[in-house]
Design a protein around this motif. Structure first.
Motif, PDB file in Angstrom:
ATOM      1  N   ASP A  13       1.085  -1.160   0.178  1.00 15.02           N
ATOM      2  CA  ASP A  13      -0.085   0.008  -0.080  1.00 15.02           C
ATOM      3  C   ASP A  13       0.993   1.261  -0.144  1.00 15.02           C
ATOM      4  N   LEU A  14       1.015   1.854  -1.053  1.00 12.72           N
ATOM      5  CA  LEU A  14       2.224   2.760  -1.410  1.00 12.72           C
ATOM      6  C   LEU A  14       1.648   4.080  -0.759  1.00 12.72           C
ATOM      7  N   ASP A  15       0.396   4.265  -0.261  1.00 11.36           N
ATOM      8  CA  ASP A  15      -0.169   5.192   0.358  1.00 11.36           C
ATOM      9  C   ASP A  15       0.248   5.136   2.007  1.00 11.36           C
ATOM     10  N   ARG A  16       0.675   4.082   2.352  1.00  8.61           N
ATOM     11  CA  ARG A  16       1.014   3.848   3.717  1.00  8.61           C
ATOM     12  C   ARG A  16       2.346   3.057   3.848  1.00  8.61           C
ATOM     13  N   PRO A  17       3.365   3.866   3.664  1.00  7.45           N
ATOM     14  CA  PRO A  17       4.865   3.707   3.726  1.00  7.45           C
ATOM     15  C   PRO A  17       5.376   3.059   5.025  1.00  7.45           C
ATOM     16  N   PRO A  18       6.274   2.187   5.260  1.00  5.77           N
ATOM     17  CA  PRO A  18       6.688   1.707   6.381  1.00  5.77           C
ATOM     18  C   PRO A  18       7.358   2.958   7.223  1.00  5.77           C
ATOM     19  N   LEU A  19       7.306   2.702   8.470  1.00  5.61           N
ATOM     20  CA  LEU A  19       8.433   3.577   9.210  1.00  5.61           C
ATOM     21  C   LEU A  19       9.850   3.466   9.152  1.00  5.61           C
ATOM     22  N   ASN A  20      10.450   4.415   9.315  1.00  6.22           N
ATOM     23  CA  ASN A  20      11.971   4.722   9.103  1.00  6.22           C
ATOM     24  C   ASN A  20      12.566   4.511  10.606  1.00  6.22           C
ATOM     25  N   ALA A  21      12.807   3.341  11.148  1.00  6.28           N
ATOM     26  CA  ALA A  21      13.296   3.473  12.557  1.00  6.28           C
ATOM     27  C   ALA A  21      14.495   4.153  12.587  1.00  6.28           C
TER      28      ALA A  21
END
Length: 289
Positions: A13-21
């Protein structure tokens, strides 16, 4: 080649990118900061359960932050479940050790987290937020109060684990209940989860520092007044559904020094409520900016 199952693709889901820890750690972990470690996991049952287990085992330091992109067994108050699509919200827990502050004042910590989350999100998302006693975060969607977040505190080890679940980008067809909402549906100017998480954690650090400096005195630290100012429950008729099945109806008139909701009943009594579900019966919501 067979494409991977989209449900297991962190970029599905490109509207919901992962967090960058790494970026989050760079912005939040400093030698003089409250936050000492930050971990982002792809999926877990409950960040509160995981962090509480670490605290009881003595492997969690104060200031530990555990974030999940998805919770499969998230818990709310009264053991209710909390579910949302992956990366559609903020699902995280923090571990705090109030130390020498009297334990009877620790009950303010989840309310403190509510004030911190509401103020942090109001500034970073540009959305009017309010608090429903004791631990719900409310927004307005099409003129109606909607719950967009919840807070759960539990004692563990030498401190307290506080978990927050906040609906950020949920669409109308994804809401778990008609009474639910999200920051996106409330017209947020930003749904960037890293921006929002940093804002909430910095606000939490600010309020926790003020509360500790006042030895846990909610009045002296300004916490009691801040909570009351942003509480949508005050000045309206409510029904308190109490543990054990009893209920109490009255006007919510105050938040007392112990964090309890004070109801003025029809017989003229001032009745403090320390636990229970609150149903708003009438009246307009307050705001917290």
């Amino acid at each position: 080649m067979t494409p991977p199952d989209a449900s297991h693709n962190r970029w599905s889901d490109l509207d919901r990118p992962p967090l960058n820890a790494t970026a989050l750690r760079r912005g939040l972990l400093r030698p003089d900061a409250l936050w000492t470690s930050l971990e982002v996991v792809e999926s877990t049952g409950s960040t509160n359960t995981d962090l509480a287990e670490r605290a009881r085992a003595g492997t969690a330091a104060e200031g530990t932050v555990l974030v999940a992109e998805e919770q499969t067994a998230g818990r709310g108050r009264l053991e209710r479940s909390w579910t949302a699509p992956p990366r559609s919200g903020l699902f995280f827990s923090v571990y705090l050790e109030p130390g020498d502050i009297p334990v009877e004042r620790w009950g303010w910590v989840p309310l403190l987290a509510g004030v911190a989350a509401a103020t942090g999100l109001a500034k970073s998302a540009g959305v009017d937020m309010s608090l429903k006693w004791p631990n719900d975060l409310l927004v307005s969607v099409e003129g109606e109060e909607r719950k967009t977040g919840g807070i759960l505190g539990e004692f563990a080890g030498d401190g307290i684990v506080v978990g927050l679940g906040i609906n950020v980008s949920l669409r109308a067809d994804e809401l778990p209940a008609p009474t639910a909402g999200s920051l996106a549906l409330a017209g947020a100017v930003s749904t960037d989860r890293e921006t929002l998480l940093r804002a909430v954690l910095r606000s939490l650090e600010h309020w926790y520092g003020k509360w500790k400096a006042a030895d846990g005195d909610a009045a002296a630290s300004g916490l009691q007044a801040a909570y009351a100012a942003g509480c949508a429950t005050l000045d309206r008729a409510v029904r308190a559904e109490l543990p054990g099945g009893a209920s109490l109806v009255g006007e919510a008139v105050a938040i007392d020094g112990d964090g309890r909701l004070v109801l003025s009943t029809e017989d003229g009594l001032q009745q403090p409520v320390s636990a229970g579900d609150i149903v708003h019966l009438r009246g307009a919501a307050g705001g917290l900016t």
